[in-house]
Design a protein around this motif. Structure first.
Motif, PDB file in Angstrom:
ATOM      1  N   ASP A  33     -18.976   9.454   4.800  1.00 27.46           N
ATOM      2  CA  ASP A  33     -18.617   8.110   4.335  1.00 27.46           C
ATOM      3  C   ASP A  33     -18.015   8.202   2.932  1.00 27.46           C
ATOM      4  OD1 ASP A  33     -18.379   5.459   3.728  1.00 27.46           O
ATOM      5  OD2 ASP A  33     -20.452   4.928   4.242  1.00 27.46           O
ATOM      6  N   LEU A  34     -16.790   7.703   2.775  1.00 31.60           N
ATOM      7  CA  LEU A  34     -16.077   7.782   1.500  1.00 31.60           C
ATOM      8  C   LEU A  34     -16.036   6.440   0.773  1.00 31.60           C
ATOM      9  CD1 LEU A  34     -13.049   9.945   2.716  1.00 31.60           C
ATOM     10  CD2 LEU A  34     -15.184  10.737   1.656  1.00 31.60           C
ATOM     11  N   SER A  62      -6.246  16.397   1.106  1.00 29.34           N
ATOM     12  CA  SER A  62      -6.892  15.486   0.164  1.00 29.34           C
ATOM     13  C   SER A  62      -5.995  14.299  -0.150  1.00 29.34           C
ATOM     14  CB  SER A  62      -7.241  16.221  -1.132  1.00 29.34           C
ATOM     15  OG  SER A  62      -8.164  17.256  -0.903  1.00 29.34           O
ATOM     16  N   SER A  63      -4.703  14.564  -0.321  1.00 29.68           N
ATOM     17  CA  SER A  63      -3.750  13.497  -0.627  1.00 29.68           C
ATOM     18  C   SER A  63      -3.721  12.439   0.471  1.00 29.68           C
ATOM     19  CB  SER A  63      -2.355  14.094  -0.828  1.00 29.68           C
ATOM     20  OG  SER A  63      -1.391  13.079  -0.995  1.00 29.68           O
ATOM     21  N   GLN A  64      -3.757  12.888   1.729  1.00 27.97           N
ATOM     22  CA  GLN A  64      -3.725  11.937   2.846  1.00 27.97           C
ATOM     23  C   GLN A  64      -4.999  11.096   2.888  1.00 27.97           C
ATOM     24  OE1 GLN A  64      -2.943  14.389   6.261  1.00 27.97           O
ATOM     25  NE2 GLN A  64      -0.833  14.791   5.659  1.00 27.97           N
ATOM     26  N   VAL A  65      -6.147  11.733   2.684  1.00 30.29           N
ATOM     27  CA  VAL A  65      -7.406  10.982   2.707  1.00 30.29           C
ATOM     28  C   VAL A  65      -7.468  10.001   1.534  1.00 30.29           C
ATOM     29  CG1 VAL A  65      -9.913  11.177   2.578  1.00 30.29           C
ATOM     30  CG2 VAL A  65      -8.613  12.856   3.901  1.00 30.29           C
ATOM     31  N   ILE A  66      -7.016  10.427   0.364  1.00 36.53           N
ATOM     32  CA  ILE A  66      -7.015   9.552  -0.817  1.00 36.53           C
ATOM     33  C   ILE A  66      -6.130   8.327  -0.587  1.00 36.53           C
ATOM     34  CG2 ILE A  66      -6.232   9.410  -3.225  1.00 36.53           C
ATOM     35  CD1 ILE A  66      -7.188  12.398  -3.449  1.00 36.53           C
ATOM     36  N   LYS A  67      -4.961   8.538   0.004  1.00 36.10           N
ATOM     37  CA  LYS A  67      -4.089   7.399   0.303  1.00 36.10           C
ATOM     38  C   LYS A  67      -4.769   6.438   1.262  1.00 36.10           C
ATOM     39  CE  LYS A  67       0.229   9.949  -0.358  1.00 36.10           C
ATOM     40  NZ  LYS A  67       1.374  10.622   0.313  1.00 36.10           N
ATOM     41  N   PHE A  68      -5.416   6.989   2.299  1.00 33.91           N
ATOM     42  CA  PHE A  68      -6.064   6.136   3.294  1.00 33.91           C
ATOM     43  C   PHE A  68      -7.217   5.360   2.676  1.00 33.91           C
ATOM     44  CE2 PHE A  68      -8.719   5.113   6.964  1.00 33.91           C
ATOM     45  CZ  PHE A  68      -7.773   4.699   7.886  1.00 33.91           C
ATOM     46  N   ARG A  69      -7.988   6.022   1.812  1.00 36.17           N
ATOM     47  CA  ARG A  69      -9.167   5.386   1.213  1.00 36.17           C
ATOM     48  C   ARG A  69      -8.808   4.452   0.061  1.00 36.17           C
ATOM     49  NH1 ARG A  69     -11.730   2.671  -1.075  1.00 36.17           N
ATOM     50  NH2 ARG A  69     -13.816   2.856  -1.997  1.00 36.17           N
ATOM     51  N   HIS A  70      -7.884   4.855  -0.814  1.00 40.08           N
ATOM     52  CA  HIS A  70      -7.692   4.143  -2.074  1.00 40.08           C
ATOM     53  C   HIS A  70      -6.363   3.397  -2.201  1.00 40.08           C
ATOM     54  CE1 HIS A  70     -11.283   5.474  -4.221  1.00 40.08           C
ATOM     55  NE2 HIS A  70     -11.102   6.682  -3.688  1.00 40.08           N
ATOM     56  N   TYR A  97     -11.147  -0.047   3.620  1.00 37.42           N
ATOM     57  CA  TYR A  97     -11.683   1.161   4.242  1.00 37.42           C
ATOM     58  C   TYR A  97     -13.145   0.953   4.624  1.00 37.42           C
ATOM     59  CZ  TYR A  97     -14.013   5.702   4.445  1.00 37.42           C
ATOM     60  OH  TYR A  97     -14.790   6.765   4.827  1.00 37.42           O
ATOM     61  N   TYR A  98     -13.542   1.494   5.796  1.00 38.32           N
ATOM     62  CA  TYR A  98     -14.960   1.565   6.132  1.00 38.32           C
ATOM     63  C   TYR A  98     -15.198   2.776   7.024  1.00 38.32           C
ATOM     64  CZ  TYR A  98     -13.726  -0.693  10.638  1.00 38.32           C
ATOM     65  OH  TYR A  98     -13.177  -0.999  11.855  1.00 38.32           O
TER      66      TYR A  98
END
Length: 336
Positions: A33-34, A62-70, A97-98
Motif C-alpha cells: 500500500d503506497l 519507480s518513475s511509473q509508480v510515482i506518476k500513478f501514485r502522486h 490512488y488507493y
C-alpha cells in the motif's frame, strides 16, 4: 487542457477486460500500500523489493509508480489500448490512488495489481482514425506516460466525432508523415549503434573491425594484446597473407581525438607496396590526415565511426557470432 495518461493493461493487454469491467486502471509492482508513501519512500521500497535489478530498470519502474501514485489527478483523462481490436479505451480518472484487494484471485493472471484508480470510461477510439504523429506518440513502450497536448486533442476530437487534427489544421499526407517518421527512426537507430560502438574497449573495437572484414569475405588475424608493430589486424583472402590483397588495419579507439597526418605517415611506413591499408579512428581525422591518405601511393582508406556503422548495417547479416556479440542488433520491418 487536462492531462491525459496512457496506462497499459499489462503485456499483451491481458488486463484490458478487467479494466473495462471494473471501471479501473491498475499497476502491479507488488510494493504494498503506497497511500502514505512519499516519492523517496517509493524509490527505496522499489530497490528493496527488486535488489537484483539495474539502476536503470529501477529508475523507470519507480518513475511509473510515482506518476500513478502522486501525479495523476482526479479529472485527468486516461487511455488503455486493446491490440486485438486496435482501439483505445478513453476514460476520466474519478478517484485518488488507493490500494485494492479486488484483484487478488491467485488463479488469475491479474493477481497482484493492487495499485488502483477508478475510471469513468467515456468511449473507444480506433487507432486507424488517429494521425500518424499521434500513433507514434502512443507507440511508446512505457507502461505509464503522459500524452502530449496535440495527441490529446487528436484523440478527443475522434472520440467526440469531430474532424481529426490533421484535417482541421491541415498537414502532410499519411505517406509523408510515415516517411518522415521512418527517417527519424533510422537516424536515431544509427546514433544508438554509435553509442554502443563507443562503449567498447580498444580490444573489443579491434575484434569488431575484424568481424566486419570477415563479414565482407576476408579472413583475419588480430594482433595479440601489446605492441602491434604498425598493425592491429591483417586481412586477406586466405587468412595467411599469402594471397593478395593483404589488408593491414590500424584501429584507434579515441572518441575525442582526431588522428593527424603524422599518424597516417607512420602507418604508411609499415605498409609494403603490395599492401592495402585501413586506418580506423572513432575520433575521426584532421584535414591534413585526409590529405596524407589521398596522396599515398599505397591505397589507404580512412574509416571513421560514421563509415564503420554504415558498413556494420550493410553487412550485419553476414556477421559471425563473435562479432554479433559485440554489437547485438535486431532487424525491424517497415511498411512501404
Amino acid at each position: 487542457m487536462k492531462n491525459m495518461w496512457m496506462v497499459r493493461a499489462g503485456k499483451d493487454a491481458f488486463l484490458i477486460d478487467e479494466f473495462k469491467k471494473r471501471n479501473i486502471v491498475a499497476l502491479g509492482w507488488g510494493l504494498g500500500d503506497l497511500q502514505d508513501k512519499s516519492v523517496d519512500d517509493i524509490k527505496r521500497i522499489m530497490q528493496e523489493t527488486y535488489p537484483d535489478e539495474s539502476k536503470y530498470t529501477l529508475g523507470i519502474a519507480s518513475s511509473q509508480v510515482i506518476k500513478f501514485r502522486h501525479m495523476i489527478k482526479k479529472g485527468d483523462y486516461v487511455l488503455s489500448y486493446n491490440p486485438s481490436s486496435r482501439k483505445y479505451m478513453v476514460g476520466e480518472i474519478t478517484s485518488d490512488y488507493y490500494y485494492s484487494t479486488d484483484m487478488e484471485d491467485e488463479d488469475k493472471d491479474y493477481c497482484g495489481h493492487n495499485d488502483t484508480r477508478d475510471v469513468k470510461w467515456l468511449g473507444e477510439v480506433s487507432r486507424d482514425k488517429l494521425s500518424v504523429s499521434t500513433k507514434n506518440t502512443l507507440g511508446a513502450i512505457s507502461t505509464l506516460f503522459n500524452i502530449n497536448d496535440e495527441a490529446e486533442e487528436d484523440i478527443l476530437n475522434v472520440l467526440n466525432n469531430k474532424k481529426p487534427i490533421t484535417e482541421e489544421y491541415g498537414g502532410e499526407s499519411e505517406h509523408e508523415d510515415v516517411s518522415i517518421l521512418k527517417e527519424d527512426i533510422k537516424d536515431k537507430s544509427i546514433e544508438f549503434i554509435k553509442d554502443k560502438v563507443n562503449k567498447l574497449d580498444p580490444y573489443e573495437m579491434q575484434d569488431l573491425v575484424a568481424g566486419l572484414l570477415r563479414a565482407m569475405g576476408y579472413k583475419t588475424i588480430v594482433s595479440p594484446r601489446g605492441a602491434d608493430r604498425g598493425r592491429d589486424i591483417m586481412a586477406s583472402p586466405d587468412g595467411l597473407g599469402l594471397e593478395d590483397p593483404v589488408i593491414l588495419v590500424e584501429v584507434k579507439h579515441r572518441p575525442n581525438t582526431s588522428m593527424g597526418s603524422q599518424a597516417i605517415r607512420s602507418f604508411k611506413g609499415a605498409l609494403k607496396k603490395t599492401n592495402r591499408g585501413i586506418y580506423f579512428s572513432t575520433g575521426g581525422f584532421t584535414t591534413d590526415a585526409k590529405y596524407e591518405a589521398e596522396r599515398s601511393e599505397i591505397p589507404i582508406i580512412l574509416m571513421d565511426l560514421d563509415i564503420l556503422v554504415k558498413f556494420i548495417i550493410q553487412y550485419y547479416d553476414n556477421f559471425d557470432n563473435d562479432a554479433r556479440s559485440l554489437i547485438p542488433l535486431t532487424k525491424i520491418y517497415w511498411p512501404i
